[in-house]
Design a protein around this motif. Structure first.
Motif, PDB file in Angstrom:
ATOM      1  N   GLN A 195      -7.345   0.188  -0.635  1.00  0.00           N
ATOM      2  CA  GLN A 195      -7.507  -1.035   0.132  1.00  0.00           C
ATOM      3  C   GLN A 195      -8.722  -0.956   1.048  1.00  0.00           C
TER       4      GLN A 195
ATOM      5  N   THR B  11       0.826  -1.204   0.000  1.00  0.00           N
ATOM      6  CA  THR B  11       0.000   0.000   0.000  1.00  0.00           C
ATOM      7  C   THR B  11       0.863   1.258   0.000  1.00  0.00           C
TER       8      THR B  11
ATOM      9  N   ASP C  64      -5.924  -1.844  -5.012  1.00  0.00           N
ATOM     10  CA  ASP C  64      -5.273  -2.356  -3.801  1.00  0.00           C
ATOM     11  C   ASP C  64      -6.202  -3.383  -3.160  1.00  0.00           C
ATOM     12  N   GLU C  65      -5.853  -4.631  -3.312  1.00  0.00           N
ATOM     13  CA  GLU C  65      -6.664  -5.754  -2.828  1.00  0.00           C
ATOM     14  C   GLU C  65      -8.131  -5.601  -3.219  1.00  0.00           C
TER      15      GLU C  65
HETATM   16 MG   LIG Z   1      -2.029  -2.774   1.989  1.00  0.00          MG
END
Ligand SMILES: [Mg+2]
Ligand SMILES: Nc1ncnc2c1ncn2[C@@H]1O[C@H](COP(=O)(O)OP(=O)(O)OP(=O)(O)O)[C@@H](O)[C@H]1O
Lengths: 365, 320
Positions: free
Chosen positions: B97, B57, B173-174
């Protein structure tokens, strides 16, 4: 365009959050109602005031009978000498007394003719009753100014005390209360920005090519709308409780709005510096409460030691209070309050520049 | 200090959408990202894989100009993140995220806010927003405030918000964090479809996600890039290691002890024995067990997975 999108988003986010909106609008409403009930309406208190006329001229008699006696909240009794008056003050029969010095009539006549000069009155008051004394002094100050025509030129032939005779207690209290209501916008002004910080939504919109000033303007302008609604509520309630705006209502409105804009600007600065809603709110209460005390919203700042007065005058609120009082109770125009108004404008500009600089700094850590 | 940093002699290259040059970020004493050099080609789907706290991140935050690198820099579509943040931001669509939406707005308004902050024309924006909601299965809820949404619905909107401005580079992000398998598949399919004309950088904990989607995978651990290549490249590194899985009725303690003595890694669970060893010979093991009287239900050699690669390289599991 970007600014507009942020503005509409912030307005929606605020207005659809019923709790937040209620807090923003109901709080000032409640607050004004309480003070209105306390100070306004028919059962406004009356103050017993003594007068000793050492001048004994037509002018001084006119001042006592036509100006002072016409003020509804004052109960004026005349005494022959200061000793008697002092005794009455000691006994608590009166809360203060005015001594009209010799030469008062001459001074006033000179003012009427040349619009230049000075007048002096002695006021002796009961120090233990500060709040009442401050009310009386500001009333007498106002009546005298009006009578002498320092700000509104009046001739004695037309009824000079006409305007001031309508002064109620509320006229003196209301501008201060309204400014206080606008001062405590400081803690609420940055609420949405801090909320967006905490939820990281601000980070998300910061990944778009939006400039710092656009963010700041977006947050601030949505608060300005809230401020305008608040001011309208304040003025309406004040009016219901017997506040008369003698001067221009637009000028009074503009002064209130400028004070609100300064609060919003300070709120933006605090929000830019804080990391969470809690931190921001504590920080701004810590700052706004002392500021309210020294800014003369409850009592005249003339009661403060000079260094505190100087301190208070660095901030917008003391200026806003005195300008608003002048317009509302004495009916002066822009020419008399322009110094204060320009100060407020300058302050608003500077605080927003500082806010933008601080916000830019936090945009990229 | 900046002047004699060798990274500044590295050349920008037009074929790459993202290039990082010794990019580093330090928080106090913690080196969260430690001198990473990455080149992501235009049109490539690149997956960053790494355990919690690896620095994924942080890299992304630097690429979208929310964090300043402590040293080093990156070029995004040729724009330097240190010098030209607004140009960089204009080329990006980001799905963070953490799901973050404007709670009291509906999904359409959320999408339109991001789009208009990217200076999109209202008409184009409205159309695109509607289409995206359709794709993400949110069309019926287009007029509901998002605070009433389920976690998975918010997550899908979170992804849609990265796509609204139709950027050349998409950073996820994810993206599928917290999605049910069905929604995850929908998102995967959509990402796979985007792959052709977009550069996509995604981080993930799901190995199968990286395996299925990514052209190339970078594995990072403790802020350092520890492996880089296609899924096949990475697995080829494991080619000399065999994993043999045997299911048997009557594994005795004695047999297990003997196997454990012979081979590096022997795991037993529910009557299944998994042997991972460089020297493991399938036939020998089967013969040996047979001779010991074990009744084998099934036996096979498993291909190495990214999981294995990951454990081998970092010495830890991806998820705790
Ligand atoms: Mg992360
Ligand atoms: N703002 C910050 N201040 C201090 N430390 C930070 C900050 N942001 C991240 N870190 C630290 O940097 C390291 C890398 O964090 P990062 O969020 O990049 O990890 P990640 O790979 O995304 O992990 P995850 O898979 O859990 O999302 C962590 O040790 C984290 O604690």
């Amino acid at each position: 365009m970007r600014f507009w999108s942020l503005f509409t988003r912030n307005i929606k986010e605020t207005c659809r959050d019923v709790m937040a909106l209620a807090f923003l609008l109901a709080f000032p409403l409640l607050f004004m109602l309480l003070f209105g009930a306390a100070f306004g309406g028919s059962n406004s208190p009356s103050y017993a005031v003594g007068v000793v006329d050492n001048d004994q001229t037509e002018v001084s008699q006119g001042f006592i009978n036509n100006a002072l006696s016409e003020v509804s909240v004052l109960q004026v009794s005349t005494y022959n000498d200061t000793d008697t008056a002092l005794e009455k003050l000691r006994l608590g029969n009166i809360s203060s007394y005015i001594v009209i010095p010799q030469g008062f009539g001459e001074q006033v006549s000179q003012l009427w003719q040349s619009k230049q000069g000075n007048i002096s009155l002695d006021i002796t008051y009961d120090e233990s009753n500060l709040a009442v004394s401050e009310q009386i002094i500001s009333i007498i100050n106002s009546v005298t100014r009006s009578f002498a025509g320092i700000e509104i030129p009046i001739t004695i032939n037309t009824n000079p005390i006409n305007i001031e005779s309508r002064i109620t207690n509320m006229d003196f209290t209301a501008p201060g209360i309204i400014i206080f209501g606008l001062l405590i916008m400081i803690p609420t002004a940055g609420r949405l920005m801090l909320h967006d910080k905490e939820t990281h939504f601000l980070h998300r919109i910061m990944t778009t090519p939006t400039h710092p000033w656009e963010f700041l303007a977006g947050y601030a302008s949505s608060m300005v709308i809230i401020a305008i609604i608040q001011i309208i509520i304040f003025i309406l309630l004040g009016w219901m409780f017997g506040m008369d705006i003698i001067g221009s209502i637009w000028l009074a409105f503009a002064i209130f709005l400028l004070a609100a804009v300064c609060s919003i600007g300070i709120g933006m600065v605090v929000a830019s510096l804080s990391k969470s809603e809690n931190q921001g709110e504590s920080l701004s209460w810590l700052f706004s409460m002392p500021l309210a005390i020294v800014s003369g919203v409850w009592f005249s700042i003339e009661f403060l030691p000079p260094y505190l007065q100087t301190f208070a005058n660095l901030f917008p609120y003391a200026h806003a209070v005195s300008a608003a009082r002048a317009v509302i109770t004495r009916g002066v125009g822009m020419e008399a309050v322009s110094g204060d108004v320009y100060f407020l404008i300058g302050w608003a500009v500077v605080v927003f520049i500082v806010g933008t600089i601080l916000f830019r700094r936090t945009m990229r850590s | 200090m900046v002047i004699d940093n060798p990274i500044y002699f590295k050349k920008p290259d037009d074929n790459f959408a993202i290039q990082t040059f010794d990019i580093t970020r330090i928080f106090g004493k913690l080196v969260a990202v430690n001198g990473i050099n990455l080149n992501i080609k235009k049109g490539e789907l690149f997956a960053l894989l790494g355990p919690n706290g690896a620095g994924k991140t942080t890299i992304i935050s630097m690429l979208c100009c929310l964090l300043k690198p402590s040293s080093g820099t990156a070029l995004v579509m040729g724009h330097d993140i240190n010098k030209d943040p607004y140009r960089v931001k204009a080329t990006l669509g980001i799905s963070p995220q953490e799901t973050t939406l404007s709670d009291h707005l509906n999904p359409l308004e959320n999408l339109e806010l991001i789009g208009s902050l990217h200076n999109m024309k209202p008409k184009v924006l409205r159309e695109r927003a509607k289409k995206l909601l359709e794709t993400m299965g949110l069309a019926e809820r287009a007029k509901d405030q998002v605070r009433k949404f389920s976690g998975g619905m918010k997550r899908r909107l979170n992804i849609a918000m990265a796509l609204i401005n139709d950027p050349p580079i998409i950073i996820l992000d994810e993206p599928t964090l917290g999605l049910d398998p069905q929604s995850r598949r929908v998102v995967w399919k959509y990402i796979a479809r985007l792959k052709k004309d977009k550069t996509i950088l995604l981080t993930t904990h799901y190995l199968e996600e990286a395996d299925f989607l990514a052209d190339r995978i970078g594995i990072i651990d403790e802020g350092k890039l520890v492996a880089l290549g296609t899924s096949r490249d990475l697995k080829n590194d494991m080619i000399d290691t065999h994993t043999i899985v045997i299911k048997a009725w009557n594994l005795t303690q004695k047999t297990i002890m003997e196997m454990k003595a012979k081979y590096e890694d022997v795991q037993i669970s529910d009557g299944t024995m998994t042997i991972t060893d460089r020297l493991a010979d399938f036939r020998k093991i089967v013969d040996y067990l047979h001779a010991a009287g074990t009744i084998i239900r099934s036996a096979y050699i498993r291909e190495p997975t990214l999981d294995d690669v990951f454990i081998k390289i970092t010495g830890k599991e991806l998820r705790e």
